[in-house]
Scaffold this motif. Structure first.
Motif, PDB file in Angstrom:
ATOM      1  N   LEU A  44       0.869  -1.278  -0.054  1.00  0.00           N
ATOM      2  CA  LEU A  44      -0.025   0.116   0.071  1.00  0.00           C
ATOM      3  C   LEU A  44       0.937   1.166  -0.195  1.00  0.00           C
ATOM      4  N   SER A  45       1.976   1.200   0.873  1.00  0.00           N
ATOM      5  CA  SER A  45       3.005   2.382   0.748  1.00  0.00           C
ATOM      6  C   SER A  45       3.399   2.759  -0.801  1.00  0.00           C
ATOM      7  N   ILE A  46       3.651   1.705  -1.371  1.00  0.00           N
ATOM      8  CA  ILE A  46       4.284   2.181  -2.854  1.00  0.00           C
ATOM      9  C   ILE A  46       3.027   2.777  -3.747  1.00  0.00           C
ATOM     10  N   ILE A  47       1.970   2.093  -3.488  1.00  0.00           N
ATOM     11  CA  ILE A  47       0.487   2.749  -4.339  1.00  0.00           C
ATOM     12  C   ILE A  47       0.484   4.264  -3.830  1.00  0.00           C
ATOM     13  N   LEU A  48       0.301   4.562  -2.644  1.00  0.00           N
ATOM     14  CA  LEU A  48       0.028   5.832  -2.082  1.00  0.00           C
ATOM     15  C   LEU A  48       1.192   6.808  -2.374  1.00  0.00           C
ATOM     16  N   GLN A  49       2.554   6.218  -2.448  1.00  0.00           N
ATOM     17  CA  GLN A  49       3.458   7.271  -2.616  1.00  0.00           C
ATOM     18  C   GLN A  49       3.843   7.539  -4.107  1.00  0.00           C
ATOM     19  N   HIS A  50       3.812   6.389  -4.723  1.00  0.00           N
ATOM     20  CA  HIS A  50       4.509   6.509  -6.109  1.00  0.00           C
ATOM     21  C   HIS A  50       3.451   6.422  -7.235  1.00  0.00           C
ATOM     22  N   LYS A  51       2.491   5.802  -6.919  1.00  0.00           N
ATOM     23  CA  LYS A  51       1.285   5.792  -8.055  1.00  0.00           C
ATOM     24  C   LYS A  51       0.185   6.824  -7.915  1.00  0.00           C
ATOM     25  N   LYS A  53       0.509   9.372  -5.755  1.00  0.00           N
ATOM     26  CA  LYS A  53       1.266  10.740  -5.199  1.00  0.00           C
ATOM     27  C   LYS A  53       0.490  11.327  -4.015  1.00  0.00           C
ATOM     28  N   TYR A  54      -0.034  10.626  -3.362  1.00  0.00           N
ATOM     29  CA  TYR A  54      -1.022  11.248  -2.038  1.00  0.00           C
ATOM     30  C   TYR A  54       0.019  11.506  -0.892  1.00  0.00           C
ATOM     31  N   ALA A  55       1.382  11.081  -1.013  1.00  0.00           N
ATOM     32  CA  ALA A  55       2.343  11.088  -0.086  1.00  0.00           C
ATOM     33  C   ALA A  55       3.652  11.251  -0.298  1.00  0.00           C
ATOM     34  N   LEU A  56       4.503  12.202   0.258  1.00  0.00           N
ATOM     35  CA  LEU A  56       6.043  12.357  -0.247  1.00  0.00           C
ATOM     36  C   LEU A  56       6.658  11.578   0.346  1.00  0.00           C
ATOM     37  N   TYR A  57       6.467  10.944   1.840  1.00  0.00           N
ATOM     38  CA  TYR A  57       7.629  10.142   2.470  1.00  0.00           C
ATOM     39  C   TYR A  57       6.614   8.950   3.161  1.00  0.00           C
ATOM     40  N   ALA A  58       7.444   7.957   3.426  1.00  0.00           N
ATOM     41  CA  ALA A  58       6.802   6.810   4.262  1.00  0.00           C
ATOM     42  C   ALA A  58       6.047   7.156   5.393  1.00  0.00           C
ATOM     43  N   ARG A  59       6.606   8.126   5.822  1.00  0.00           N
ATOM     44  CA  ARG A  59       5.924   8.811   7.454  1.00  0.00           C
ATOM     45  C   ARG A  59       4.455   9.383   6.846  1.00  0.00           C
ATOM     46  N   ASP A  60       4.375  10.038   5.757  1.00  0.00           N
ATOM     47  CA  ASP A  60       3.040  10.642   5.293  1.00  0.00           C
ATOM     48  C   ASP A  60       2.049   9.225   5.211  1.00  0.00           C
ATOM     49  N   VAL A  61       2.495   8.246   4.673  1.00  0.00           N
ATOM     50  CA  VAL A  61       1.658   7.209   4.350  1.00  0.00           C
ATOM     51  C   VAL A  61       1.274   6.652   5.714  1.00  0.00           C
ATOM     52  N   GLN A  62       1.998   6.647   6.542  1.00  0.00           N
ATOM     53  CA  GLN A  62       1.671   6.103   8.080  1.00  0.00           C
ATOM     54  C   GLN A  62       0.645   7.027   8.596  1.00  0.00           C
ATOM     55  N   MET A  63       0.673   8.259   8.426  1.00  0.00           N
ATOM     56  CA  MET A  63      -0.186   8.924   8.715  1.00  0.00           C
ATOM     57  C   MET A  63      -1.565   8.927   8.055  1.00  0.00           C
ATOM     58  N   ILE A  64      -1.751   8.594   6.855  1.00  0.00           N
ATOM     59  CA  ILE A  64      -2.708   8.638   6.070  1.00  0.00           C
ATOM     60  C   ILE A  64      -3.858   7.265   6.458  1.00  0.00           C
ATOM     61  N   LEU A  65      -2.816   6.219   6.682  1.00  0.00           N
ATOM     62  CA  LEU A  65      -3.410   4.985   7.013  1.00  0.00           C
ATOM     63  C   LEU A  65      -3.761   4.887   8.595  1.00  0.00           C
TER      64      LEU A  65
END
Length: 266
Positions: A44-51, A53-65
């Motif tokens: 999921l982190s690759i999808i949100l960050q690279h596909k 573009k809802y997050a710049l860093y893995a930290r942002d992904v953790q906050m979203i999830l």
């Protein structure tokens, strides 16, 4: 000596289907254990960050999830693990943006997110991988996303496709793997291509070979394990990628591009 499961993954060893850049750092997210195999899924982190573009860093992904609102749903269930493995035909739903995506392959074998309408996001297709009889003579089948379904329809066999209602988890319909039905290739050199099943070669003690013909009239063949039936007759039940599952050579791509440019000039 290594003890226990591995918890790290370097970018250089990540599957090519993720489309990660080589210069983006040493490490990437290793998919958690889940319904899909490691090299047949994308976290999921690759999808949100690279596909997306809802997050710049893995930290942002953790906050979203980690948000209590349950921002990200996979197959109708809220997922908060940033390494959750999302695989073929899974439906990703984001309520706040009113978006739904289906995970598919393009003809180059890369994971893509196909935007779908709310009606199509209510179901998913799964392939039957096993059919057995368990304790107390209870028949059951296992699907490619690790679902176990007890007391299935007796006409359902291995390699058939099931249509699953994501809200109830029940089988709504099933599609036989037989000549004349449209199929999607999920592995091998022809991954991502779409065509009609022509016939099946039986090879006892080896892999059965299925011959397929696409809408451009090209013929190709692949192992039975790589076939995923997606519709009865010529009409698929799901939205196809933008390339419509058609493989084009370099010359055909060039001619298509020139034809498109000429039409725009007119």
């Amino acid at each position: 000596m290594a003890r226990g499961p591995k918890k790290h993954m370097k970018r250089i060893t990540a599957p090519k289907s993720w489309m990660l850049s080589k210069l983006g750092g040493n490490w990437t997210t290793r998919p958690s254990q889940g319904p899909h195999k490691l090299r047949e899924s994308i976290p999921l982190s690759i999808i949100l960050q690279h596909k997306l573009k809802y997050a710049l860093y893995a930290r942002d992904v953790q906050m979203i999830l980690a948000d209590k609102d349950g921002n990200i749903k996979v197959d109708g269930k809220v997922r908060s693990d940033f390494g959750y493995p999302v695989g073929l035909m899974d439906v990703i739903t984001i309520d706040k943006t009113r978006e739904s995506f289906r995970v598919l392959y393009d003809v180059s074998g890369k994971f893509i997110l196909k935007s779908i309408k709310p009606d199509e996001a209510k179901f998913k297709l799964v392939k039957v991988t096993q059919k057995k009889v368990g304790p107390n003579n209870v028949p059951y089948i296992v699907t490619n996303d690790a679902r176990t379904i007890r007391y299935p329809n007796p006409e359902i066999h291995v390699n058939d496709t099931l249509k699953i209602d994501l809200e109830t988890g029940k089988v709504v319909d099933f599609i036989k793997e037989e000549p004349g039905n449209v199929c999607y290739i999920i592995g091998g050199n022809n991954i991502g291509r779409v065509g009609l099943i022509q016939h099946r070669e039986r090879h006892l003690g080896s892999f059965d070979i299925v011959h397929v013909k696409d809408s451009n009239g090209k013929h190709f063949s692949t192992r039975i394990n790589n076939i995923f039936t997606i519709g009865k007759g010529k009409k698929p039940l799901i939205s196809l990628p933008d390339d419509n599952g058609l493989y084009l050579t370099a010359l055909e791509k060039k001619q298509a591009k020139e034809h498109h440019e000429e039409q725009q000039k007119q």
